[in-house]
Each structure stands twice: as structure tokens, then as C-alpha cells.
Design a protein around this motif. Sequence first.
Motif, PDB file in Angstrom:
ATOM      1  N   ASP A  63       0.841  -1.198   0.000  1.00 17.70           N
ATOM      2  CA  ASP A  63       0.000   0.000   0.000  1.00 17.70           C
ATOM      3  C   ASP A  63       0.878   1.251   0.000  1.00 17.70           C
ATOM      4  OD1 ASP A  63      -1.771   2.056   0.427  1.00 17.70           O
ATOM      5  OD2 ASP A  63      -2.906   1.032   1.986  1.00 17.70           O
ATOM      6  N   PRO A  64       1.074   1.908  -1.160  1.00 15.94           N
ATOM      7  CA  PRO A  64       1.943   3.081  -1.198  1.00 15.94           C
ATOM      8  C   PRO A  64       1.389   4.267  -0.417  1.00 15.94           C
ATOM      9  CG  PRO A  64       0.802   2.808  -3.287  1.00 15.94           C
ATOM     10  CD  PRO A  64       0.506   1.584  -2.477  1.00 15.94           C
ATOM     11  N   HIS A  65       0.067   4.312  -0.257  1.00 13.99           N
ATOM     12  CA  HIS A  65      -0.534   5.396   0.536  1.00 13.99           C
ATOM     13  C   HIS A  65      -0.129   5.251   2.001  1.00 13.99           C
ATOM     14  CE1 HIS A  65      -3.394   8.407   1.819  1.00 13.99           C
ATOM     15  NE2 HIS A  65      -3.984   7.530   2.627  1.00 13.99           N
ATOM     16  N   VAL A  66      -0.263   4.039   2.534  1.00 12.67           N
ATOM     17  CA  VAL A  66       0.149   3.774   3.912  1.00 12.67           C
ATOM     18  C   VAL A  66       1.657   3.949   4.056  1.00 12.67           C
ATOM     19  CG1 VAL A  66       0.446   1.879   5.565  1.00 12.67           C
ATOM     20  CG2 VAL A  66      -1.789   2.300   4.544  1.00 12.67           C
ATOM     21  N   TRP A  67       2.405   3.474   3.066  1.00 12.85           N
ATOM     22  CA  TRP A  67       3.868   3.604   3.071  1.00 12.85           C
ATOM     23  C   TRP A  67       4.245   5.080   3.204  1.00 12.85           C
ATOM     24  CZ3 TRP A  67       6.834  -0.245  -0.493  1.00 12.85           C
ATOM     25  CH2 TRP A  67       8.191  -0.222  -0.213  1.00 12.85           C
ATOM     26  N   SER A  68       3.619   5.913   2.401  1.00 12.17           N
ATOM     27  CA  SER A  68       3.887   7.347   2.440  1.00 12.17           C
ATOM     28  C   SER A  68       3.556   7.939   3.808  1.00 12.17           C
ATOM     29  CB  SER A  68       3.062   8.031   1.339  1.00 12.17           C
ATOM     30  OG  SER A  68       3.132   9.421   1.444  1.00 12.17           O
ATOM     31  N   LYS A  69       2.440   7.514   4.382  1.00  9.02           N
ATOM     32  CA  LYS A  69       2.027   8.052   5.679  1.00  9.02           C
ATOM     33  C   LYS A  69       3.005   7.656   6.787  1.00  9.02           C
ATOM     34  CE  LYS A  69      -2.632   9.403   5.129  1.00  9.02           C
ATOM     35  NZ  LYS A  69      -2.750  10.784   5.513  1.00  9.02           N
ATOM     36  N   TYR A  70       3.481   6.409   6.750  1.00 11.75           N
ATOM     37  CA  TYR A  70       4.433   5.980   7.773  1.00 11.75           C
ATOM     38  C   TYR A  70       5.768   6.704   7.629  1.00 11.75           C
ATOM     39  CZ  TYR A  70       1.510   2.276   9.740  1.00 11.75           C
ATOM     40  OH  TYR A  70       0.512   1.585  10.391  1.00 11.75           O
ATOM     41  N   LEU A  71       6.156   7.016   6.399  1.00 11.91           N
ATOM     42  CA  LEU A  71       7.379   7.793   6.217  1.00 11.91           C
ATOM     43  C   LEU A  71       7.217   9.199   6.797  1.00 11.91           C
ATOM     44  CD1 LEU A  71       8.550   6.676   2.654  1.00 11.91           C
ATOM     45  CD2 LEU A  71       9.721   6.264   4.818  1.00 11.91           C
ATOM     46  N   THR A  72       6.044   9.782   6.642  1.00 12.14           N
ATOM     47  CA  THR A  72       5.781  11.089   7.274  1.00 12.14           C
ATOM     48  C   THR A  72       5.917  10.981   8.787  1.00 12.14           C
ATOM     49  OG1 THR A  72       4.310  11.813   5.497  1.00 12.14           O
ATOM     50  CG2 THR A  72       4.042  12.890   7.621  1.00 12.14           C
ATOM     51  N   GLU A  73       5.369   9.927   9.346  1.00 13.89           N
ATOM     52  CA  GLU A  73       5.479   9.709  10.784  1.00 13.89           C
ATOM     53  C   GLU A  73       6.940   9.542  11.195  1.00 13.89           C
ATOM     54  OE1 GLU A  73       2.554   7.231  13.392  1.00 13.89           O
ATOM     55  OE2 GLU A  73       4.181   5.860  12.823  1.00 13.89           O
ATOM     56  N   SER A  74       7.711   8.804  10.402  1.00 15.04           N
ATOM     57  CA  SER A  74       9.140   8.628  10.695  1.00 15.04           C
ATOM     58  C   SER A  74       9.864   9.966  10.709  1.00 15.04           C
ATOM     59  CB  SER A  74       9.782   7.705   9.651  1.00 15.04           C
ATOM     60  OG  SER A  74       9.182   6.444   9.627  1.00 15.04           O
ATOM     61  N   ILE A  75       9.539  10.796   9.738  1.00 18.05           N
ATOM     62  CA  ILE A  75      10.190  12.105   9.631  1.00 18.05           C
ATOM     63  C   ILE A  75       9.862  12.963  10.845  1.00 18.05           C
ATOM     64  CG2 ILE A  75      10.254  14.259   8.300  1.00 18.05           C
ATOM     65  CD1 ILE A  75       9.524  12.419   5.823  1.00 18.05           C
ATOM     66  N   ASN A  76       8.573  13.028  11.181  1.00 21.36           N
ATOM     67  CA  ASN A  76       8.140  13.954  12.232  1.00 21.36           C
ATOM     68  C   ASN A  76       8.522  13.507  13.626  1.00 21.36           C
ATOM     69  OD1 ASN A  76       7.004  15.561  10.266  1.00 21.36           O
ATOM     70  ND2 ASN A  76       4.937  14.725  10.516  1.00 21.36           N
ATOM     71  N   ILE A  77       8.543  12.198  13.870  1.00 18.91           N
ATOM     72  CA  ILE A  77       8.821  11.714  15.225  1.00 18.91           C
ATOM     73  C   ILE A  77      10.309  11.451  15.445  1.00 18.91           C
ATOM     74  CG2 ILE A  77       8.343   9.885  16.901  1.00 18.91           C
ATOM     75  CD1 ILE A  77       5.637   9.486  15.623  1.00 18.91           C
ATOM     76  N   TYR A  78      10.992  10.925  14.407  1.00 22.39           N
ATOM     77  CA  TYR A  78      12.354  10.439  14.627  1.00 22.39           C
ATOM     78  C   TYR A  78      13.429  11.157  13.812  1.00 22.39           C
ATOM     79  CZ  TYR A  78       9.528   6.597  16.499  1.00 22.39           C
ATOM     80  OH  TYR A  78       8.611   5.864  17.198  1.00 22.39           O
ATOM     81  N   ALA A  79      13.180  11.398  12.538  1.00 22.79           N
ATOM     82  CA  ALA A  79      14.254  11.868  11.661  1.00 22.79           C
ATOM     83  C   ALA A  79      14.811  13.217  12.093  1.00 22.79           C
ATOM     84  CB  ALA A  79      13.755  11.947  10.216  1.00 22.79           C
ATOM     85  N   ARG A  80      13.956  14.087  12.579  1.00 18.77           N
ATOM     86  CA  ARG A  80      14.430  15.426  12.970  1.00 18.77           C
ATOM     87  C   ARG A  80      15.261  15.384  14.245  1.00 18.77           C
ATOM     88  NH1 ARG A  80      11.741  18.687   9.435  1.00 18.77           N
ATOM     89  NH2 ARG A  80       9.750  17.886   8.659  1.00 18.77           N
ATOM     90  N   GLN A  81      15.254  14.219  14.902  1.00 24.67           N
ATOM     91  CA  GLN A  81      16.107  14.025  16.088  1.00 24.67           C
ATOM     92  C   GLN A  81      17.203  12.998  15.812  1.00 24.67           C
ATOM     93  OE1 GLN A  81      12.473  14.055  16.622  1.00 24.67           O
ATOM     94  NE2 GLN A  81      12.896  16.249  16.856  1.00 24.67           N
ATOM     95  N   SER A  82      17.546  12.816  14.517  1.00 23.43           N
ATOM     96  CA  SER A  82      18.528  11.792  14.154  1.00 23.43           C
ATOM     97  C   SER A  82      19.743  12.408  13.471  1.00 23.43           C
ATOM     98  CB  SER A  82      17.889  10.761  13.206  1.00 23.43           C
ATOM     99  OG  SER A  82      16.832  10.080  13.839  1.00 23.43           O
ATOM    100  N   ASP A  83      20.901  11.809  13.728  1.00 26.19           N
ATOM    101  CA  ASP A  83      22.139  12.189  13.055  1.00 26.19           C
ATOM    102  C   ASP A  83      22.542  11.176  11.989  1.00 26.19           C
ATOM    103  OD1 ASP A  83      22.465  14.457  14.721  1.00 26.19           O
ATOM    104  OD2 ASP A  83      23.323  13.180  16.293  1.00 26.19           O
ATOM    105  N   ILE A  84      22.017   9.953  12.115  1.00 24.44           N
ATOM    106  CA  ILE A  84      22.337   8.877  11.158  1.00 24.44           C
ATOM    107  C   ILE A  84      21.066   8.093  10.881  1.00 24.44           C
ATOM    108  CG2 ILE A  84      23.722   6.792  10.715  1.00 24.44           C
ATOM    109  CD1 ILE A  84      25.704   7.795  12.834  1.00 24.44           C
TER     110      ILE A  84
END
Length: 687
Positions: free
Chosen positions: A351-372
Motif C-alpha cells: 500500500d503506497p498510501h500507507v507507506w507514504s504516511k508511515y514515512l511522514t510519521e518517521s520524519i516527524n517523530i524520529y528523523a528530525r532528532q537523528s544524526d544517522i
Amino acid sequence: MVDGNPKNGADNQENGGPRVSRRGMLGVGAAALAAVGVGGALSACGTSDDVNVPTSQTDPSDAITKANKKVTETMPFSDTTDFADADRGFIEALKPGVIKDDKGKVVWDTDSYGFLQGTCPSSANPSLWRQSQLTVKQGLYEIAPGFYQIRGLDLSNMTLIEGDTGVIVIDPLISNETAAAGLALYRAHRGNKPVTGLIYSHAHVDHFGGSLGVTTREDVAAGKCPVVAPSGFLEHAVAENIYAGTAMARRASYMYGAALPRGEKGQIGAGLGQTNSLGTVSLIDPTINVMKTGEEHVIDGVRMVFQMTPGTEAPSEMNFYFPDRRILCMAENATHTLHNILTLRGALVRDPHVWSKYLTESINIYARQSDIVFSSHHWPIWGTDKIVEYLSTQRDLYGYLNDQTLRMLNQGFVGSEIAEQMQVPPAIEKAWYTHGYYGSVSHNVKAIYQRYMGWFDGNPAHLWEHPPVESAKRHVDAMGGANSVLKTAKKAYDDADYRWAVQLTNYVIFADPNNKKAKDLEASAFEQLGYGAENATWRNFYLSGAYELRNGSFGTPSAANSKGLLAALTVDQAFDAISLYVNGPKAWDTHVVTDWKFSDQQDKVHRAELRNGVLVHYDRWPNDGLPAPDATITLTRGGFIQNMMGGGDMKDAIAKGDIKIDGNPAVLVQIKGVIDKPDPGFNIVTP
């Protein structure tokens, strides 16, 4: 109009051909070749007596050479950032880069790809050649203090994280042999640390198959090595690798090109990695099932926060974040390629729609607090801003494909039409990591259409078409016979319209499997399509088809339904798998009721009733009042799997007392007599 779409006249340029982006060159058919001025009208007449068909592997045609050269002129090959990142933290390669099993069989050979160090030949798409130069890099890498990766020793990566007393392994490759070799390489530099945790990021075999290469069932049972997996892992691992395992493994032999010769005109990689290893597959059941996003676990002193991502790259998958180190693992939800919505080997449509949504969640919750950020394929990315841009662009890619496919299907276009029209935004296309080395825009769009609309495109003419062989016979007859069709196909081949050439020759082959000229011509056209493909799995499919047409079937190099996977089945899953092998018509008149008592599972009793060609099964409860069975069979779970699924000698097991039968012993013969054996060498390019 050359491969134009009659519903989309605005998509055609003045020269009569469609607009072609670099992604159009994934298949390098007439549409892509229009960009270099190749293609022409077709005509058919006469016989095939004067058709000069290549009888051995071809060289790249002028059209393919020009198309591949155009790739070098339009893509940013001067950008070497990926090479610097792929080399960062390198410690040592495995030397020699060859791994064997305990019988001396080679299960992995990185050294066979030494030719990739050279300049890209005209028989390979330069973009794919570049990707293979990156994925072939192998050895031990340090991505941060205490965080190490084994890359290039299998299709996937194995990540090792040092804890308080040992090392935690993430995704132990496909085979026990490759996983053990990777762990040994790590220990040669970091000491003989025990494995104190094992994590499966998701339910694909390249992320759990080498589990017994890094730990033991005894250590897991003793609590020395907890095994962590996302909820639903075992169910989906079995469903994907057992229920349709034989068919998937056979098609995977095409997809990964494991049986193809390595070389400039052969297998050069698989986009996600080089290929799949051919060693022993195993599976240790999880001891910790992660149930929800935000769930936290501490293993050997290492704190991890999990993000559940079901329905993305796998039905059961999870990312995880190391908050004390600002490091994010994206499993296989973000890699340096456009991934598959539906893999060519076969799988559930994602499901690319769900895939896209989970990537948004990854960005907002984790990526902005990640160095690697690292994944279980390819190489990491360092720097918060780069990580956010990387994940955001991939998120936009999946979201765009989903939304635009739905927009166009609601305008009446079918999957194949949408695939030809789809244009990826320039801002997305300029990134190397959005290119279709593993998935492709073309087959992903068709998968999205399939997800929402199914196989039927709504045209009643396609509702009840003849199956391939009968359809081919009628096509060939309508076109004036095999000779006339081959004449037309050869003209298409000479005009570099390879897509039409393979369609025509396929008709001839399915109408007459012994027509050697048709096989040779289709093989030649497959080779040209393969030489031009940016997508590694397309290249491997085309070249595998050509190889089998010229040399015969190579079967399934990797083991389908391996003993290691079978051993992990529950009783219920094993009966489910057996029920799929019942030959329905053969079993129409067979009615057998059996109880199966499992001596190693607290005398658990499972009832199986074969009736109307269906094997119905369920657990029995004490004093449930059910009618008496025709027979009760007592054995162990392992004995049941071995004798009913693994090729064991049932008569010998009965004679030894490993199987005890109370009642009519003939029922076992009746059941075994209606169970088909799957065929791991079924035909693909011939009927």
C-alpha cells in the motif's frame, strides 16, 4: 504513433512519439528508443526462410548503445556523494569474498563481480552499472561508535550493535553461512562477543534466514538471546515463504538472476544488493513481539523505540530508533532505490498510501532528532538535514505514484496505459535514490491499479479471454501462420521495437514450443531489453528468459520451502500448507477423518477431515463430543512436518515406532495419495 496512448494525445510530441523521461528507459522499448530516433512502421509478408535469426547471445544493438549513451549525458554522474558514503567507516573486506557451506558448495561469491570495477559497457544501463558498483562493496563498516554493518555478503545488510555484555544482531541475512561469515568478520576486529539479542525488522527471508548462523535455539530458549520481531511476523513469514514458496522461489530465480553468468552481458546485480545467497535458510521464533508504535525495549543495555509500519514494504515490518545515540533504522522502508509495490517474484500488493504516511510519521517523530539513518540494504546517510530530505523525497515518490495512478484510473485509464503516461516530478527524479533499480515506475503503477481495481480492466473483451496457449494458437493462425509472424517479428527486431518482437515471438512459442527460430529471436530481443534496463530485476528477468530459451531451464537455485523454514511451522500452519497441495479433483470422492496427537506438545490433538477435495482442520478439545475418527496418529510435530511435507519415509517411521496409528492405517495412504508435489522447475517462457 509509436507506443503512444490514444487517450492522451497531448502526451505526444510533434515527431509522433511520446515524451520519454529517463524512467522510460527502464524497459527500453519503442517508447524509450524514440528518444534516440529508433523505430518504424511494421510490415509482414512472405515466409521465414530468409529470416536471419541470431542463434547465440547477442551484442547490444546500435539502438541500445545510443540509448545507454544518452543516460550518461542526462544524469549527474559527477556527483560521487553516494560513493563517499558507501565507503565511510570501511574496516576490512572478506578475503576472498567467497563463502561455502559445509559440503564445499559456494553459496556466495562477491569476487565474481570484479568486472564491475571497469568502465560501463554498452551492454548495461550506466545508471544500473553505477548502482551495482555501489552495492558490490563488501566488508565490515563502522557507521558510529558501537554500530557496525556487514554489507555485500548477501542481498541484505546485517547490522551489529554493541551492548553492555555482547552484540545485538539486526537482520541476519538470508543464509546461515553468510551470516556466520559476517559475524566472524566482525569478531575478528571487535573480539569474540556473544550475541545477546536478535532483531528481525520484517518478515522477508533476507532479514531472518541466517538466524542460526549467529545464535542457537538453546541460547534463545535459555533467555541469553531474546528475539524481537514486529507483531504478525511469524504468520507472514510463513505465508510468504511456504504457502506460495515454490512459485515465488522459481520466479525469484529470474528476478535475482542467481543462475545467470556474471559479466557485462549477464547478471550485474539486483538493485537492492547483488543477488540472493544460496545457503541454508533457518528461522528462530520471536520471543518478543512488538505490538505498537512507541513501544520501548532495552536489550543488553541498548534502548530502542519501535515504530510499527504494517502494510509498507512488508505486511509485518517495523522501524526503530536509538534515542540515546540519535540513530534511526528504517528497516526496508527507505533505501537507495524506488522499491516494489508488487515484487516481480510475487507477493501481496503493498500500500503506497500507507507507506507514504508511515514515512511522514518517521520524519516527524524520529528523523528530525537523528544524526544517522541506516537501512537493511545499501549504505547510511549522515546529517539531520540530509536525512529529512532523503525520507521526504522518498515519501513524496510513493505518495505521488499512488495519487496519480488513482487520478488517472478514475479518468478511465487502465494500468498499462497509466504506466506509459506516468511522469515523475523533476525534483524527485533528480535524486539517485528514487530511481527504479529494484522497483520500477512501470510495474509499480500497474500494481497500484491492481490493488484498487484487480486484474480486470473493465473491458468485457478481456473478461474471458483464452488462456496463453489457446490464445497464441489463434493469434498465430489469424496472422497467417508461424512463418508470417516470425517475418513480422524480425522486422520489429531490426527496427528496435523489441517489445513488439517479444510479444509476437511469444505467440509462436506458445503455439509451437519446438519452434527454434522463434526461441532464438525472442531470446535476442530479451537480451536487448535487458542490456538497456535501468531496473536490475527487469534486466535479470529478460536475461534469464533469454538464457532458458537458449539453454533450457535452470530450475530454482535457492531452496524453496527449506527445512529451516518448515521446522518453524506450527501445527496449524503445517496443516494449512498441506491443504494447499491437495489435488481437489483427485480427492473429490475421498472422505477421511483423522486425529493427530502430538506427543511433544502435551498430547495436543488436531483433527483433519478430508471431504469434497478440501482438507478441513482444527484443534480438538477434551470431551468435545465429535464423532470418532477413522484413525488416530501419534507422532511429534517435527515428525509430522518431515513425513507429510519434507519427503520423509513414512513406512520407515511407522516401522521404527516414530509414528503410531490407532485405527485404519490405510487412511495415511489415502491422504498422501491426493497430495501433489509442487514443481520448482515449472516453465516460464515456454508453455
